[in-house]
Design an enzyme around this catalytic site. Structure first.
Site, PDB file in Angstrom:
ATOM      1  N   LYS A  82       5.282  -8.819   2.081  1.00  0.00           N
ATOM      2  CA  LYS A  82       5.822  -7.633   1.965  1.00  0.00           C
ATOM      3  C   LYS A  82       7.129  -7.547   1.542  1.00  0.00           C
ATOM      4  O   LYS A  82       7.982  -8.534   1.585  1.00  0.00           O
ATOM      5  CB  LYS A  82       5.897  -6.779   3.498  1.00  0.00           C
ATOM      6  CG  LYS A  82       6.624  -5.518   3.586  1.00  0.00           C
ATOM      7  CD  LYS A  82       6.564  -5.083   5.233  1.00  0.00           C
ATOM      8  CE  LYS A  82       7.519  -3.623   5.401  1.00  0.00           C
ATOM      9  NZ  LYS A  82       8.800  -3.849   4.706  1.00  0.00           N
TER      10      LYS A  82
ATOM     11  N   LYS B 215      10.618 -13.190   0.856  1.00  0.00           N
ATOM     12  CA  LYS B 215       9.515 -13.840   0.037  1.00  0.00           C
ATOM     13  C   LYS B 215      10.367 -14.736  -0.976  1.00  0.00           C
ATOM     14  O   LYS B 215      10.080 -15.920  -1.416  1.00  0.00           O
ATOM     15  CB  LYS B 215       8.681 -13.079  -0.320  1.00  0.00           C
ATOM     16  CG  LYS B 215       7.518 -13.423  -1.313  1.00  0.00           C
ATOM     17  CD  LYS B 215       6.668 -12.408  -1.745  1.00  0.00           C
ATOM     18  CE  LYS B 215       7.260 -11.152  -1.694  1.00  0.00           C
ATOM     19  NZ  LYS B 215       8.150 -10.957  -3.017  1.00  0.00           N
TER      20      LYS B 215
ATOM     21  N   LYS C 175      12.059  -6.150  -8.748  1.00  0.00           N
ATOM     22  CA  LYS C 175      13.524  -6.385  -8.439  1.00  0.00           C
ATOM     23  C   LYS C 175      13.988  -7.509  -9.284  1.00  0.00           C
ATOM     24  O   LYS C 175      15.091  -7.548  -9.342  1.00  0.00           O
ATOM     25  CB  LYS C 175      13.657  -6.670  -6.918  1.00  0.00           C
ATOM     26  CG  LYS C 175      13.222  -5.564  -6.063  1.00  0.00           C
ATOM     27  CD  LYS C 175      13.849  -5.698  -4.637  1.00  0.00           C
ATOM     28  CE  LYS C 175      13.639  -7.325  -4.073  1.00  0.00           C
ATOM     29  NZ  LYS C 175      11.979  -7.339  -3.737  1.00  0.00           N
TER      30      LYS C 175
ATOM     31  N   ASP D 174       3.304  -5.513  -1.115  1.00  0.00           N
ATOM     32  CA  ASP D 174       3.062  -4.051  -0.373  1.00  0.00           C
ATOM     33  C   ASP D 174       1.978  -3.399  -1.339  1.00  0.00           C
ATOM     34  O   ASP D 174       0.987  -2.690  -0.987  1.00  0.00           O
ATOM     35  CB  ASP D 174       4.243  -3.221  -0.369  1.00  0.00           C
ATOM     36  CG  ASP D 174       5.247  -3.988   0.261  1.00  0.00           C
ATOM     37  OD1 ASP D 174       5.864  -4.803  -0.039  1.00  0.00           O
ATOM     38  OD2 ASP D 174       5.538  -3.112   1.485  1.00  0.00           O
TER      39      ASP D 174
END
Length: 755
Positions: free
Chosen positions: A9, A14, A40, A127
């Site tokens: 998620k 992560k 990101k 996600d």
């Protein structure tokens, strides 16, 4: 060599786990490639001393393909790790999933090979489980999948979803390595993760504590292996790296994906004992709550774990979680297949406004197919007479490319609309294809922004998005509705004017049909105010309500839907009969129209005039055709005009066969006669049989058979027959020529020079 995909998620840590694992592997002298697959683009930051690197997508967008180089995308980090960031679009626009696909394609094209490394690690957002983010799950990329999760429900939900995705890609080889538990320090978090791991049959490979050394290392822009190599947490990653090394040699350590059902996951992780049932009831369609043994059977789900709380009843043992589906209380109605998409339908409508432009927001292939068909139809069937110059309406494509799908195409769309307005178009329609809808390009927003800069222009978005919105008919109606926005509702009707509604856009004979109807109207003292939409312009549309009556060109579902919309919106009066075909139908049409428009007027002089023309034509062709035998095969029963012509010529109808067709035909029983036999559910086999037995001189059908029978002439029933009194004479002229020709062409007897 082993390729590993780490999924989890967003915000679960992560990227921190991935970077620290890569560093630990590098300390084992492994050549490591880490690919960040999160918009990101911060996956490799700790390996690079806290610095950000250019992303593949930004590089692809800014650098022409022929000058792109792999060295501009791959950077060396701690322990000689190779670092790559895929990147993504700005939040809220474009498609990051498509960006992952494109990034992998660019890296492959530029020569990045997984075989050059000992370990390739893909750090992937968990996600989103669309096709783009699922690329690293494909067997050509991921040999093993690690699930990074905390003890929070949504984190475990994401992990369970990834297991579902893995199962879609698995064939016979298990590919799940296990779970990496990244603790958030929450109460019962560890218990939840281990309970989940037992339920899905996966080991917890590492439990990473909430340790201050992580934040200290991140402030320094370093991994634990570099900043705090002696810390206990760094030791956890060294152990995990050793496990990867073992896994590289022994793939039997991998496990199959066995995800839980949603209800089972909630019961297992949250201990939830009650559910909201969404089963609708006629008396109370609102959701209602049931608990325990009273639960609706549709909200029950069986799972393999005996730890499901007793408040969740089990389903029949033959069912699996995937078989418990929410079913409609009533069967859905059957739907016809899609004939073209809503984009094509909408453009077909807006295209016909001659002084308006249509901006086509989509890839070049979509816009080319639609624009080519429309332009050819306009040029060939638009009634361009000799010496007449007629402007072809503007079709302005945005030509969406891959980068527009990834980063969003609104800027390009706005530029194209402004280009149209700057070129002098005062009315611009905007229509979108599927890709624009899929990535969420807000066409309405783009048009609003442009209108603030061009306040006097009319920029009208049409709310369709290719097949996402429906088929051609749905788009056609939406296009009609937006064109109708140009109608001035304050205009009052005037006598002796009619509007023509619903002429077929692609018919090459529509202009000829219009001239015929226009001539008949003129004889009754009426003129045409506006054609909706054949050849319409914004001025005629604005004055649309000046017409006393509105007339349908044809009777089909699309035209009837348009009639209903215009009637409801503007309170229009319609003459219900469509353009007539054939002498008998035209006579009835003239009588009904005369009674409607000018009560008391006698249409007999006009009818006698047309009757003389028709009788003269029949007398001309009857000598060649009288007595000839005809077999008629049709999709529809609406062929009275054809049968009338055959009988008026003295020809004999041996049978009428009504073929099986999705399109249907007239009402059953509409076609009946004592003079000839009618057979329904008529097939090609039956036609071949009747040709042999009945021996007709001529077979009429909607289509020519691919393998025609010998000894008989074939002709087709026109899809768009000539309207008016003389429709049948057009066929009579063809038949008189056809039946004078030999049944079998001479070349079939030509055996060539055998000497």
């Amino acid at each position: 060599m082993i390729q590993i995909a780490l999924y989890g998620k967003g915000g679960i840590g992560k990227s921190t786990v991935s970077a620290n694992l890569s560093a630990a592997l590098a300390d084992l002298n492994k050549r490591v490639l880490q690919v960040g697959c999160d918009p990101k683009h911060d996956s490799t930051r700790l390996l690079l001393g806290g610095t950000a690197i250019p992303t593949v997508l930004d590089y692809m967008r800014e650098t022409p393909g022929e000058t792109q180089q792999l060295e501009a995308l791959v950077f060396e980090g701690y322990g000689r790790t190779a670092c790559v960031e895929a990147g993504g679009p700005k939040p809220g626009i474009g498609c990051a999933g498509r960006g992952i696909l494109s990034s992998f394609e660019v890296l492959k094209r530029l020569g990045l090979r997984a075989s050059s490394f000992d370990v390739v690690l893909y750090d992937v957002l968990g996600d989103v489980v669309c096709g783009g983010f699922a690329v690293p799950l494909r067997k050509e990329y991921a040999d093993a999948v690690f699930l990074v999760t905390s003890g929070e429900y949504m984190s475990l939900y994401a992990a369970n979803n990834i297991l579902r995705g893995i199962r879609n890609f698995e064939d016979t080889k298990p590919r799940v390595a296990g779970i990496i538990f990244n603790s958030r320090g929450l109460f019962s978090g560890e218990e939840r993760v281990f309970t989940f791991s037992r339920a899905v049959g996966l080991p917890v490979l590492a439990s990473i504590p909430r340790d201050e050394v992580f934040s200290q290392a991140e402030k320094a822009g370093k991994t634990l292996a570099e900043a705090f190599p002696s810390s206990a947490s760094a030791g956890i990653f060294r152990d995990l790296a050793v496990y990867v090394e073992t896994l590289e040699k022994d793939r039997n350590l991998l496990h199959p994906a066995n995800p839980l059902g949603d209800l089972e996951l909630e019961a297992l992780v949250l201990g939830r004992r009650e559910r909201v049932c969404m089963k609708p009831f006629a008396a109370d369609p609102a959701p209602y709550e049931k608990t325990g043994a009273e639960s609706c059977s549709r909200c029950q789900e069986k799972g393999p774990s005996a730890e499901i709380p007793s408040g969740i009843p089990e389903t029949n043992s033959a069912e699996t979680p995937e078989e418990v589906l929410i079913q409609s209380p009533t069967p859905l109605p059957s739907r016809p297949p899609l004939y073209g998409c809503a984009f094509s339908g909408a453009v077909t409508a807006t295209f016909q406004v001659s002084d308006a432009a249509t901006v086509l927001h989509g890839p070049r292939s979509c816009t080319h197919i639609t624009a080519d068909a429309l332009t050819c139809s306009f040029l060939r069937g638009g009634g361009i007479n000799a010496g007449e110059v007629k402007q072809v309406p503007g079709l302005l494509p945005t030509d969406m490319e891959e980068e527009d799908v990834i980063f969003g195409g609104l800027e390009k769309l706005e530029r194209k609309i402004e280009e149209a307005l700057s070129a002098g178009w005062q009315t611009v329609f905007v229509v979108s294809t599927c890709p624009g809808g899929i990535i969420g390009d807000d066409v309405k927003r783009a048009t609003s922004r442009v209108k603030t800069r061009f306040p006097r222009a009319r920029v009208i978005p049409v709310p369709v998005e290719g097949v996402l919105t429906g088929d051609f008919s749905a788009g056609l109606l939406e296009g009609y509705k937006r064109v109708a926005d140009l109608i001035d509702p304050s205009v009052t009707p005037e006598k002796c004017l009619v509007n023509i509604i619903g002429e077929r856009s692609f018919s090459l004979r529509e202009e000829e049909h219009f001239r015929t109807i226009e001539g008949l109207l003129k004889k009754l003292g009426y003129g045409v105010n506006c054609r909706f939409l054949k050849g319409a312009d914004t001025l005629s549309l604005r004055s649309f309500k000046k017409a006393e009556i509105n007339m349908l060109a044809c009777d089909d579902p699309d035209t009837r839907a348009l009639q209903a919309y215009l009637s409801d919106r503007f309170g229009l009066e319609f003459f219900e009969l469509p353009f007539p075909v054939g002498f008998r139908e035209s006579s009835l049409w003239v009588k009904a129209l005369t009674a409607h428009l000018i009560p008391g007027e006698d249409p007999s002089p006009l009818l006698e005039e047309q009757k003389e023309h028709y009788r003269a034509g029949i007398e001309k062709y009857a000598p060649q055709l009288s007595g000839k035998r005809v077999l008629v095969v049709s999709y529809t029963e609406d062929i009275g005009w054809v049968l009338d012509t055959i009988r008026d010529l003295g020809m004999e109808i041996v049978k009428v066969g009504i073929s099986v067709s999705f399109f249907g035909g007239g009402s059953p029983g509409f076609l009946s006669s004592d003079a000839f036999h009618v057979e329904r559910d008529y097939t090609d086999e039956k036609r071949a049989r009747d040709v042999r037995i009945l021996m007709p001189d001529l077979v009429l059908s909607n289509y020519a058979p691919s393998v025609p029978e010998d000894g008989v002439h074939y002709d087709t029933i026109p899809f768009s027959p000539q309207v008016g009194f003389l429709s049948g004479l057009e066929l009579a002229k063809r038949w008189s020529t056809l039946l004078r020709l030999p049944v079998t062409e001479g070349w079939k007897y030509d055996r060539g020079d055998e000497s």
